[in-house]
Design an enzyme around this catalytic site. Structure first.
Site, short mmCIF file in Angstrom:
data_model
loop_
_atom_site.label_atom_id
_atom_site.label_comp_id
_atom_site.label_asym_id
_atom_site.label_seq_id
_atom_site.Cartn_x
_atom_site.Cartn_y
_atom_site.Cartn_z
CB SER A 151 27.40 42.93 50.34
OG SER A 151 28.32 41.92 50.00
N GLY A 191 32.76 43.74 57.55
CA GLY A 191 31.35 44.00 57.82
C GLY A 191 31.13 44.91 59.01
CB CYS A 228 67.66 67.18 51.47
SG CYS A 228 67.39 65.47 51.00
CG LEU A 274 42.05 40.00 51.77
CD1 LEU A 274 42.48 39.58 53.17
CD2 LEU A 274 40.98 41.09 51.86
CD GLU A 284 64.39 66.94 49.39
OE1 GLU A 284 64.39 65.73 49.09
OE2 GLU A 284 64.03 67.37 50.49
CB CYS A 342 65.71 65.60 55.91
SG CYS A 342 66.89 65.03 54.69
ZN LIG Z 1 66.12 64.55 52.62
#
Ligand SMILES: [Zn+2]
Length: 363
Positions: free
Chosen positions: A163, A294, A79, A199, A46, A70
């Site tokens: 797989s 798995g 905000c 990964l 915002e 918030c």
């Molecule tokens: Zn905020």
């Protein structure tokens, strides 16, 4: 609101432990400024939109924001106060604050300041954007999501263990996108030893990205394989081996000397082990973990009740082989104690599908 969602997604996976939020300002039917929350510690969406306007909004200006503004003073100020002070006439909000203690407070503060509030626009989609935040802010423990890719009959590999490529390229790219959403990824020593995965998240048009990488290895079998990607690549300091408190000291030292962290946790029961892991993640401020592996590994997560969410990619194929490897194993279930997935979502990805939803805890 769709545009605000697009803006929010620009910070995909970057805002932890904060939510992704997008905001824009409309004057006389036109978008005149936009903003999104880039990362924790930086201005909220915002405020970014207000700053980007670079002048006072016109008297009838509307702000559209994906999440309830918030009302409490964080590091960057509330905000609601900034919106009212700027003279915004109307705020249109997507999702409510997921924290029950705060939900609706933002609306009340805005209305008291004379700002009109319209809420609940694309609320479901706006809330779905922040699965990790919504869980973390309420429970203060990581959002653990299991990922699997199966045939229509729920198998992840043939009886011989093949797989690769159960699902197609579109589904695999979607996995990479979701990996990027999570600050951490976890798998088992079995998967690491069998497939030597990196990964990391590899999305088209983006640099390879590495989350915190957890390898679950109670007996530290992987300590003999320092050549594995997760122990030898440029990100090996982001690898954490999760083991049992009684695991051999020498093997732990081998890993630590190589720059790999080791978490040694109590393993009285599977449930204790996963709970201890989640507690440790909470201490380390890790709000979400993406878990791949798995049938035995995912099955034990499921059984422990410590997993919160499931992503199941489904290919339109059938093994029709009772010895093909199932996506989850290790439980003895009757119709009365089946695991359930709530608030299920369905998405088509090429010829494959993604089913995802919240796992029901307490079986
Ligand atoms: Zn905020």
């Amino acid at each position: 609101m769709r545009r605000a969602l697009e803006l929010a997604r620009r910070a995909w996976g970057e805002t932890h432990p904060n939510p992704m939020v997008g905001a824009l300002i409309i004057e006389e039917g036109k978008i005149v400024a936009e903003g999104w929350h880039a990362r924790s510690g930086e201005l909220h969406a915002e405020r970014v939109a207000l700053n980007n306007l670079e002048r006072k909004p016109k008297p009838d200006a509307t702000m559209v924001v994906t999440l309830e503004p918030c009302s409490t003073h964080g590091r960057t100020g509330a905000c609601c106060e900034a919106i009212a002070r700027a003279g915004i006439a109307r705020v249109i909000v997507g999702a409510e604050d997921p924290f029950a203690g705060h939900a609706g407070n933002g609306f009340a503060v805005l209305r008291q300041s004379g700002v009109e509030v319209i809420s609940g626009i694309l609320a479901e989609e706006c809330a779905d954007l922040n699965l990790i935040f919504n869980h973390w802010i309420v429970r203060r423990e990581p959002f653990v999501a299991l990922k699997t890719a199966t045939s229509l009959d729920g198998r992840i590999a043939s009886r011989h263990g093949e797989s690769q490529w159960i699902t197609g390229a579109t589904a695999r790219a979607d996995v990479m996108r979701w990996r990027r959403y999570f600050p951490a990824i976890a798998t088992s020593s079995g998967t690491v030893l069998a497939d030597n995965p990196r990964l990391t998240s590899r999305c088209e048009g983006a640099e390879e990205w590495c989350p915190v990488r957890f390898v679950f290895d109670r007996r530290l079998r992987t300590a003999e394989r320092l050549d594995l990607h997760v122990f030898s690549d440029a990100w090996r300091e982001k690898t954490v081996v999760v083991t049992a408190a009684q695991a051999a000291e020498e093997r732990r030292d081998v890993l630590k000397k190589n720059g790999v962290a080791v978490w040694a946790l109590p393993v009285a029961t599977e449930q204790d082990f996963f709970c201890a892991f989640k507690n440790r993640c909470a201490e380390e401020n890790l709000p979400g973990v993406w878990v791949e592996g798995g049938g035995t590994f995912l099955g034990s997560w499921l059984k422990s009740g410590a997993a919160d969410y499931l992503y199941q990619y489904v290919a339109p194929t059938i093994f029709a082989d009772e010895k093909a490897i199932p996506a989850f194993s290790g439980s003895e279930t009757d119709l009365g104690n089946l695991f359930r997935v709530n608030r299920l979502k369905y998405e088509k990805l090429g010829s494959d599908s993604l089913l995802r939803g919240h796992l029901e805890i307490g079986n």
